[in-house]
Design a protein around this motif. Structure first.
Motif, PDB file in Angstrom:
ATOM      1  N   ILE A  15      12.089 -51.616 -38.656  1.00 28.98           N
ATOM      2  CA  ILE A  15      12.069 -52.809 -39.749  1.00 28.98           C
ATOM      3  C   ILE A  15      13.401 -52.642 -40.641  1.00 28.98           C
ATOM      4  O   ILE A  15      13.251 -51.500 -41.232  1.00 28.98           O
ATOM      5  CB  ILE A  15      11.188 -53.199 -40.282  1.00 28.98           C
ATOM      6  N   ASP A  16      14.265 -53.390 -40.768  1.00 28.82           N
ATOM      7  CA  ASP A  16      15.372 -53.001 -41.677  1.00 28.82           C
ATOM      8  C   ASP A  16      15.619 -54.097 -42.558  1.00 28.82           C
ATOM      9  O   ASP A  16      16.158 -55.195 -42.607  1.00 28.82           O
ATOM     10  CB  ASP A  16      16.826 -52.875 -41.037  1.00 28.82           C
ATOM     11  N   GLN A  17      15.077 -53.916 -43.964  1.00 28.53           N
ATOM     12  CA  GLN A  17      14.847 -55.017 -44.998  1.00 28.53           C
ATOM     13  C   GLN A  17      16.328 -54.772 -45.943  1.00 28.53           C
ATOM     14  O   GLN A  17      16.377 -53.875 -46.606  1.00 28.53           O
ATOM     15  CB  GLN A  17      13.467 -54.880 -45.660  1.00 28.53           C
ATOM     16  N   GLY A  18      17.189 -55.684 -45.715  1.00 26.91           N
ATOM     17  CA  GLY A  18      18.362 -55.629 -46.416  1.00 26.91           C
ATOM     18  C   GLY A  18      18.426 -56.352 -47.468  1.00 26.91           C
ATOM     19  O   GLY A  18      17.549 -57.084 -47.834  1.00 26.91           O
ATOM     20  N   THR A  19      19.645 -56.341 -48.024  1.00 23.49           N
ATOM     21  CA  THR A  19      19.956 -57.285 -49.426  1.00 23.49           C
ATOM     22  C   THR A  19      19.706 -58.712 -49.066  1.00 23.49           C
ATOM     23  O   THR A  19      19.670 -59.556 -49.751  1.00 23.49           O
ATOM     24  CB  THR A  19      21.184 -56.977 -49.885  1.00 23.49           C
ATOM     25  N   THR A  20      20.486 -58.924 -47.644  1.00 28.11           N
ATOM     26  CA  THR A  20      20.584 -60.325 -47.420  1.00 28.11           C
ATOM     27  C   THR A  20      19.804 -60.986 -46.124  1.00 28.11           C
ATOM     28  O   THR A  20      19.749 -61.969 -45.975  1.00 28.11           O
ATOM     29  CB  THR A  20      21.918 -60.926 -47.257  1.00 28.11           C
ATOM     30  N   SER A  21      19.161 -59.772 -45.465  1.00 25.90           N
ATOM     31  CA  SER A  21      18.527 -60.361 -44.417  1.00 25.90           C
ATOM     32  C   SER A  21      17.257 -59.210 -43.912  1.00 25.90           C
ATOM     33  O   SER A  21      17.249 -58.126 -44.331  1.00 25.90           O
ATOM     34  CB  SER A  21      19.420 -60.441 -43.053  1.00 25.90           C
ATOM     35  N   THR A  22      16.814 -59.715 -42.996  1.00 21.61           N
ATOM     36  CA  THR A  22      15.430 -59.009 -42.480  1.00 21.61           C
ATOM     37  C   THR A  22      16.193 -58.739 -40.928  1.00 21.61           C
ATOM     38  O   THR A  22      16.347 -59.656 -40.246  1.00 21.61           O
ATOM     39  CB  THR A  22      13.982 -59.542 -42.403  1.00 21.61           C
ATOM     40  N   ARG A  23      15.854 -57.495 -40.402  1.00 19.65           N
ATOM     41  CA  ARG A  23      16.304 -57.200 -39.192  1.00 19.65           C
ATOM     42  C   ARG A  23      15.157 -56.369 -38.424  1.00 19.65           C
ATOM     43  O   ARG A  23      14.783 -55.404 -39.017  1.00 19.65           O
ATOM     44  CB  ARG A  23      17.695 -56.488 -38.964  1.00 19.65           C
ATOM     45  N   SER A  24      14.748 -56.649 -37.271  1.00 15.62           N
ATOM     46  CA  SER A  24      13.821 -56.005 -36.419  1.00 15.62           C
ATOM     47  C   SER A  24      14.322 -55.510 -35.186  1.00 15.62           C
ATOM     48  O   SER A  24      15.146 -56.329 -34.478  1.00 15.62           O
ATOM     49  CB  SER A  24      12.416 -56.685 -36.271  1.00 15.62           C
ATOM     50  N   MET A  25      14.259 -54.212 -34.842  1.00 18.10           N
ATOM     51  CA  MET A  25      15.030 -53.661 -33.525  1.00 18.10           C
ATOM     52  C   MET A  25      14.016 -52.910 -32.817  1.00 18.10           C
ATOM     53  O   MET A  25      13.021 -52.410 -33.120  1.00 18.10           O
ATOM     54  CB  MET A  25      16.142 -52.817 -34.197  1.00 18.10           C
ATOM     55  N   THR A  26      14.274 -53.005 -31.643  1.00 14.76           N
ATOM     56  CA  THR A  26      13.528 -51.893 -30.587  1.00 14.76           C
ATOM     57  C   THR A  26      14.736 -50.883 -30.323  1.00 14.76           C
ATOM     58  O   THR A  26      15.747 -50.953 -29.924  1.00 14.76           O
ATOM     59  CB  THR A  26      13.083 -52.271 -29.484  1.00 14.76           C
ATOM     60  N   PHE A  27      14.192 -49.610 -30.009  1.00 15.07           N
ATOM     61  CA  PHE A  27      14.935 -48.360 -29.509  1.00 15.07           C
ATOM     62  C   PHE A  27      14.031 -47.717 -28.445  1.00 15.07           C
ATOM     63  O   PHE A  27      13.043 -47.754 -28.502  1.00 15.07           O
ATOM     64  CB  PHE A  27      14.914 -47.364 -30.734  1.00 15.07           C
ATOM     65  N   GLY A  28      14.891 -47.362 -27.290  1.00 12.01           N
ATOM     66  CA  GLY A  28      13.944 -46.631 -26.255  1.00 12.01           C
ATOM     67  C   GLY A  28      13.764 -45.012 -27.008  1.00 12.01           C
ATOM     68  O   GLY A  28      14.493 -44.790 -28.057  1.00 12.01           O
ATOM     69  N   THR A  29      13.032 -44.250 -26.145  1.00  9.60           N
ATOM     70  CA  THR A  29      12.793 -42.967 -26.486  1.00  9.60           C
ATOM     71  C   THR A  29      13.822 -42.180 -26.727  1.00  9.60           C
ATOM     72  O   THR A  29      13.701 -41.178 -27.280  1.00  9.60           O
ATOM     73  CB  THR A  29      11.414 -42.483 -25.971  1.00  9.60           C
ATOM     74  N   ASP A  30      15.132 -42.647 -26.006  1.00  8.90           N
ATOM     75  CA  ASP A  30      16.112 -41.936 -25.924  1.00  8.90           C
ATOM     76  C   ASP A  30      17.210 -42.203 -27.304  1.00  8.90           C
ATOM     77  O   ASP A  30      18.148 -41.674 -27.276  1.00  8.90           O
ATOM     78  CB  ASP A  30      17.034 -42.020 -24.823  1.00  8.90           C
ATOM     79  N   GLY A  31      16.589 -42.909 -28.134  1.00  2.00           N
ATOM     80  CA  GLY A  31      17.561 -43.318 -29.162  1.00  2.00           C
ATOM     81  C   GLY A  31      18.266 -44.532 -28.868  1.00  2.00           C
ATOM     82  O   GLY A  31      19.073 -45.075 -30.012  1.00  2.00           O
ATOM     83  N   VAL A  32      18.631 -45.036 -27.761  1.00  2.00           N
ATOM     84  CA  VAL A  32      19.333 -46.240 -27.473  1.00  2.00           C
ATOM     85  C   VAL A  32      18.708 -47.571 -28.047  1.00  2.00           C
ATOM     86  O   VAL A  32      17.673 -47.798 -27.688  1.00  2.00           O
ATOM     87  CB  VAL A  32      19.922 -46.268 -26.078  1.00  2.00           C
ATOM     88  N   PRO A  33      19.554 -48.309 -28.624  1.00  2.00           N
ATOM     89  CA  PRO A  33      19.118 -49.628 -29.205  1.00  2.00           C
ATOM     90  C   PRO A  33      18.848 -50.567 -27.987  1.00  2.00           C
ATOM     91  O   PRO A  33      19.620 -50.588 -27.081  1.00  2.00           O
ATOM     92  CB  PRO A  33      20.275 -50.066 -30.114  1.00  2.00           C
ATOM     93  N   ARG A  34      17.971 -51.322 -27.890  1.00  2.00           N
ATOM     94  CA  ARG A  34      17.505 -52.298 -27.043  1.00  2.00           C
ATOM     95  C   ARG A  34      17.783 -53.670 -27.203  1.00  2.00           C
ATOM     96  O   ARG A  34      18.279 -54.539 -26.452  1.00  2.00           O
ATOM     97  CB  ARG A  34      16.187 -51.977 -26.239  1.00  2.00           C
ATOM     98  N   GLN A  35      16.863 -54.163 -28.420  1.00  2.00           N
ATOM     99  CA  GLN A  35      16.841 -55.589 -28.721  1.00  2.00           C
ATOM    100  C   GLN A  35      17.183 -55.470 -30.281  1.00  2.00           C
ATOM    101  O   GLN A  35      16.516 -54.798 -30.911  1.00  2.00           O
ATOM    102  CB  GLN A  35      15.666 -56.195 -28.560  1.00  2.00           C
ATOM    103  N   THR A  36      17.626 -56.610 -30.810  1.00  2.00           N
ATOM    104  CA  THR A  36      17.733 -56.976 -32.262  1.00  2.00           C
ATOM    105  C   THR A  36      17.377 -58.254 -32.556  1.00  2.00           C
ATOM    106  O   THR A  36      18.132 -59.319 -31.662  1.00  2.00           O
ATOM    107  CB  THR A  36      19.018 -56.723 -32.827  1.00  2.00           C
ATOM    108  N   VAL A  37      16.649 -58.626 -33.660  1.00  2.00           N
ATOM    109  CA  VAL A  37      16.457 -60.009 -33.916  1.00  2.00           C
ATOM    110  C   VAL A  37      16.720 -60.003 -35.719  1.00  2.00           C
ATOM    111  O   VAL A  37      16.213 -59.083 -36.290  1.00  2.00           O
ATOM    112  CB  VAL A  37      14.928 -60.547 -33.883  1.00  2.00           C
ATOM    113  N   ARG A  38      17.496 -61.018 -36.162  1.00  2.00           N
ATOM    114  CA  ARG A  38      17.931 -60.824 -37.593  1.00  2.00           C
ATOM    115  C   ARG A  38      17.773 -62.294 -38.308  1.00  2.00           C
ATOM    116  O   ARG A  38      18.171 -63.117 -37.444  1.00  2.00           O
ATOM    117  CB  ARG A  38      19.494 -60.319 -37.633  1.00  2.00           C
ATOM    118  N   ARG A  39      17.289 -62.146 -39.437  1.00  2.00           N
ATOM    119  CA  ARG A  39      16.980 -63.411 -39.999  1.00  2.00           C
ATOM    120  C   ARG A  39      17.629 -63.204 -41.600  1.00  2.00           C
ATOM    121  O   ARG A  39      17.145 -62.524 -42.278  1.00  2.00           O
ATOM    122  CB  ARG A  39      15.803 -63.852 -40.383  1.00  2.00           C
TER     123      ARG A  39
END
Length: 115
Positions: A9-33
């Motif tokens: 969960i990345d709570q930023g100044t202008t948006s909320t972003r949730s992401m998934t990562f594999g156990t290898d650290g590679v980003p898989r999915q992102t949803v941002r509002r």
């Protein structure tokens, strides 16, 4: 996709972003509002804490549904100058909008809340 994932969960100044990562650290999915910015006075920025909570829950659900992996852990990051004043009852509802990016103002509001 499916297997073990880390939710972020990345709570930023202008948006909320949730992401998934594999156990290898590679980003898989992102949803941002993005959420609304409120400017009650020159140089003051506020956000509705209920909007942020709703966006966090919704983006987490959406990103997990899109990925489908088994959650092994959750990481959270946010801006450091953020304050939410909650009620003292068990509901812990926000008493005002989130104060963002103004440490001096946050100190003043906290002092006023103690009176």
């Amino acid at each position: 996709m499916s297997d073990t994932i880390i939710l972020a969960i990345d709570q930023g100044t202008t948006s909320t972003r949730s992401m998934t990562f594999g156990t290898d650290g590679v980003p898989r999915q992102t949803v941002r509002r993005e959420f609304e910015q409120h400017y009650p006075k020159q140089g003051w920025v506020e956000h509705d804490a209920e909007d942020i909570w709703r966006d966090t829950v919704d983006t987490l659900k959406e990103v997990h549904e899109a990925d489908g992996g088994t959650i092994a852990g959750i990481g959270i990051t946010n801006q450091r100058e953020t304050v939410v004043v909650g009620s003292q009852d068990r509901q812990a509802r926000p008493q005002r909008d989130r104060l963002a990016g103004s440490p001096h103002r946050q100190t003043l509001c906290a002092a006023q809340g103690r009176r």
